[in-house]
Structures are given as C-alpha cells and as structure tokens.
Design a protein around this motif. Sequence first.
Motif, PDB file in Angstrom:
ATOM      1  N   ASP A  81       0.750  -1.307  -0.022  1.00 18.32           N
ATOM      2  CA  ASP A  81      -0.050   0.146   0.021  1.00 18.32           C
ATOM      3  C   ASP A  81       0.722   1.216  -0.007  1.00 18.32           C
ATOM      4  O   ASP A  81       0.250   2.484  -0.504  1.00 18.32           O
ATOM      5  N   GLU A  86      -1.286   4.921  -5.402  1.00 20.32           N
ATOM      6  CA  GLU A  86      -2.416   4.833  -6.628  1.00 20.32           C
ATOM      7  C   GLU A  86      -1.901   3.796  -7.717  1.00 20.32           C
ATOM      8  O   GLU A  86      -0.660   3.538  -7.853  1.00 20.32           O
ATOM      9  N   GLU A  87      -2.773   3.243  -8.193  1.00 13.86           N
ATOM     10  CA  GLU A  87      -2.656   2.240  -9.395  1.00 13.86           C
ATOM     11  C   GLU A  87      -1.470   2.450 -10.088  1.00 13.86           C
ATOM     12  O   GLU A  87      -1.890   3.551 -10.861  1.00 13.86           O
ATOM     13  N   LEU A 127      -5.491   0.772  -0.604  1.00 10.29           N
ATOM     14  CA  LEU A 127      -6.973   1.167  -0.496  1.00 10.29           C
ATOM     15  C   LEU A 127      -7.416   1.135  -1.778  1.00 10.29           C
ATOM     16  O   LEU A 127      -8.882   0.708  -1.863  1.00 10.29           O
ATOM     17  N   TRP A 128      -6.964   1.391  -3.082  1.00 12.56           N
ATOM     18  CA  TRP A 128      -7.605   1.245  -4.302  1.00 12.56           C
ATOM     19  C   TRP A 128      -8.109  -0.192  -4.687  1.00 12.56           C
ATOM     20  O   TRP A 128      -9.139  -0.482  -5.252  1.00 12.56           O
ATOM     21  N   VAL A 129      -7.276  -1.251  -3.937  1.00 12.66           N
ATOM     22  CA  VAL A 129      -7.676  -2.599  -4.038  1.00 12.66           C
ATOM     23  C   VAL A 129      -8.877  -2.768  -2.991  1.00 12.66           C
ATOM     24  O   VAL A 129     -10.081  -3.387  -3.400  1.00 12.66           O
ATOM     25  N   ARG A 131     -10.938  -0.999  -1.709  1.00 13.14           N
ATOM     26  CA  ARG A 131     -12.515  -0.328  -2.095  1.00 13.14           C
ATOM     27  C   ARG A 131     -13.374  -0.940  -3.205  1.00 13.14           C
ATOM     28  O   ARG A 131     -14.332  -0.960  -3.151  1.00 13.14           O
ATOM     29  N   ASP A 132     -12.468  -1.741  -3.906  1.00 11.99           N
ATOM     30  CA  ASP A 132     -13.017  -2.288  -5.281  1.00 11.99           C
ATOM     31  C   ASP A 132     -13.371  -3.622  -5.097  1.00 11.99           C
ATOM     32  O   ASP A 132     -12.889  -4.549  -5.523  1.00 11.99           O
TER      33      ASP A 132
END
Length: 537
Positions: A81, A86-87, A127-129, A131-132
């Motif tokens: 993380d 960010e991805e 977090l982008w992982v 949340r999705d």
Amino acid sequence: MKYVQLFFIFLVTAITLRAQTIPYLQRQGTATQLIVEGKPFLMRGGELGNSSASSLAYMEPIWPKLEAMHLNTVLAPVYWDLIEPEEGKFDFSLVDGLLKDARAHDMKLVLLWFGTWKNSMSCYAPLWVKRDLKRFPRAKSAEGVSQEILTPFDDRNRDADVRAFQQLMRHLKEQDGQDHTVVMVQVENEIGMLPSARDHCAAATKAYRQPVPAELMRYLTQHKKELIPELQQHWQANGGKTSGTWEEVFGKSLATDELFMAWHYARYVEAVTAAGKAEYPLPMYLNAALPREGKQPGEYPSAGPLPHLLDVWRAGTPSIDFLSPDFYNPRFQYWNDLYTRSGNPLFIPEIRFETGDEAKAFYAVGHYDALGFSPFSIESTDHPAEEPLGKSYDVLDQLAPQILAKQGSDQLDGVLLDKDALEQQITMGGYVFTVKHDFTLGWSPGAQEEQWPLAGGLILQTGPDDFIVAGTGLVVTFAPVKGNDLIGIGRIDEGEYIDGKWTPGRNLNGDQSHQGRHLRIPVGDFGIQHLTLYRYR
C-alpha cells in the motif's frame, strides 16, 4: 595507453562479474548455504516490528541497537500500500532509504513482501484495491461472510500483486544489483485461510468440485515413495486414486479442504514469485504461522506453507527456494525436525524475542546447519548491549568462518538443554561428547530454582583430537566411541577470534575444568573454548 586500456577492461570486467554474482543458494554436503559476494554467509538476523520500516525517521535510533546486538542482517517489510498508493504509480523512497541506511551500518537486508497477504489478512493491500470489491473480490467463510482476505481464486487479485512485485524487484536490481545489500526476499507473510479451512466464494467452490489439477497428481505419482508421510497417509487412506475431484481423490474432510486451499495459494504465489525472479532472481522463501496443538484448519491459518503440506507447496511453487517456520509456540526441536525433511533447509525468519533465543540460535546453527536466525521485533529492547542474544551473536560472528566450512558435514553439531532435557550426546571424530546442562553440577545458586534457563551450544571438529566448543550453560564430558580407552583433556583454552585469528586467553586445565574432569561454560557466560583430547588406559 595500452596499460590504461587494459586497466579499463579489467575494471569493466570486475564490475560486470560483481553484478552477475548476486546472492544465491548452494549445497555443501547435506547443508544449503547462502552465498553472498562469492562466500557463504551466516545470517545473524532480527526482524523489525511490522510498522518500524514504514518511517525512516523512526528507524534512525534503531540501527545502533542492532549494531550493539551484533546483527549482520535485518528483516524488513516492504508494504504494497505504501509503494503503490495509486494504481500504477510507485514510490520506492522507503526502500531506497532502507538500502542506504543498511549500507551505512554494514548490514544486509531480507525484504518481506507484505503484498496480498500478511498474517492471512490483506491489510497491506492498497486502498484502491480494498475499496473495489467487484474488481478485487474477497474470500468467504463457510457461512458466506466476506473476509478481510483477497481470494486467490481471481486472476485480477493475482495480477495486481504480480505487477507490484515485478516493479519492486526491477527497482531492486537497478538500485542494488551491484551492492547486493538485499540477500533474500520473503514472498507474502504467513499465508493462511481464516476462519474456515478453505475459501467458500463462488469461484473457490467451483474449483473444489473440479478434478484435482493434473500438475499436482503428476507430482504426487512421480514422488510417491518420498512424499511427506502425512500427505502420503491422507492420499492412500482414500485409495491412492490418481484422478477425480478433490473429495474423490482425498476424501471429504477438513484436511482435504486445507490441501485444496494450499494448492491454490501455491499457484497464486508461484505467479508472483516467478514474475519477480524474472526481474531479479534473488533467493525467495515462504514463512508459516505454526498451528497450536489440537487446533484444526481454520482455527489456525489453514493451508499455509506448513510441514505437512510441504509437497503441495513444492509442487505448486517451483520458484520458491524453501519454506520456513515462525515460532510463537514451544517444541522448537519438533518443528525444526519437520521442516528439515526432504532436504528443505532451515531458516528461522521469525521467533518470539525472549530469553532462550540465545541458546536456540546456537542449536539451530550447530544442529540444523541453519541459514540464519531472526527474532521478531528485535528493536523492542531498551538494553541492546546487555541482550543475551547479542552475546550469542558475538560468538557466532567470531566462529562464522569455521561454522560455514563445516556445515553439511559430521564435524558440526549443536545441543539445546533445559530441565526436561538435561543431557544430549554427540558422536564426533571417534569420541562421544556427553553434554549436560550446567545446573546439573548443582554448584550454581540457580540450580535450586524450579525453572532453569535454556542452555545451548555447538561442537566443531578442527583436527583428529581437536575441537571447538561454544555456547552457554554447558558441561561436557568425553568417552571413546569404541574400545576401553579413557579420554583425558590435553588442553582447554578459552579465547576469541580477532579478525579471523584465534587469540587464546586463559588456560583452563585446573579448577575451571575440575582438574580435567570436564569442559564447562557456566550459565550466563558466552564463550569459545579450544579443546584437545587424548587417550590413555
């Protein structure tokens, strides 16, 4: 001009060879050794607490502590993380800071990839992982409840981890491909399914009902005679079938659920590992949380790289070099014996930092030819210079060349003793060494206490009648393997190795050896003694 050109060619060749000689594993006799800069390397390690490496400023006062304890290797996390907030956008500033600081303190690093799983959970996924949920689905319990665990049954989860790990290994090659500060990498951390023995998401249930993969069945049949007994018994108990669904081949049980889950975890990890090694092929290993006695899969992290599943993980992760135990429970010898079956080398990447580690380190290195030893949260001490582990590490530092030269042979062994295991015998060089706990003499005040401290050490043969004995809390006597000769002590000298050269101190042929009756290193002392034996009638 000619000499300048030759010098330039020599310099370029030397740099090229140095870059090519990255750390690697090599067999010596029955042992596996880590080779760093062309020489065997014994890791005197310590693992940082989970969060310490997330702040370079927090790490500043820690490095002197590690030096005071004679560490040469630090096990430090790399957090998915934090390197990919960010991805597709990567920040390796923490990694670069660790490299810089480790070099400044003349230490090596083992990096722990906190990727998809850390202690079963996916707490270090970005977090982008998290949340999705649709794109990155979760594992589910037997009751269908989503867990804080990314399922290994979705390629999108795997591919995101693969891309991040690839970038990390590519960056390491660019930043450390010549310095070789990083000597190994741990892929994920304590993988395992909770609170059920297997994942019950829809994709997992579908896979469970399908035939056992041909790759696994092929491995089992090809290695049928040398499989780990637990797996062999599990397979044969249901008829030893070579095709069918998981339940048809292995029967319906929690053990089958665990075996199924281990295979799919392994295939996921193999994709991550192989992609990383394609970028920079450092040695890579897996660690496991050991189960408590009497617990069932799901009550402990099910399907991790545990010793009864060693063959499943070997079949599923050919790019992984070995499996390792993390110790937070007793039975140190028991679990090490299980992990060193079938040629799996021993590395202890994580063990509770507590009294007794100083003895276990000697035993692991002496008896199991361990690659290294590494207590967890090593920075937690307030008195590093006084830590017993540091005193053991000082001895192991001095003896490392001698130990590494003898690993894999019958000229090195170790002991671990307490009140429940008062003595152990070692046969070496035509002699039988009976090693007892120091408190068995009854001379020390602590001998009257209910609890005795762990004692440990190692014996190393340097000549036909010459030996090194090192450790803490030992009393050693001697007998012949054959014949009726009596064995006498020709000479005992305590001392130390300075810059690799033996420097004798006191001669101990008098009171310290009870007038030639035994060799002794008292509880609380950490020493090296050179011993010469002779025979008489």
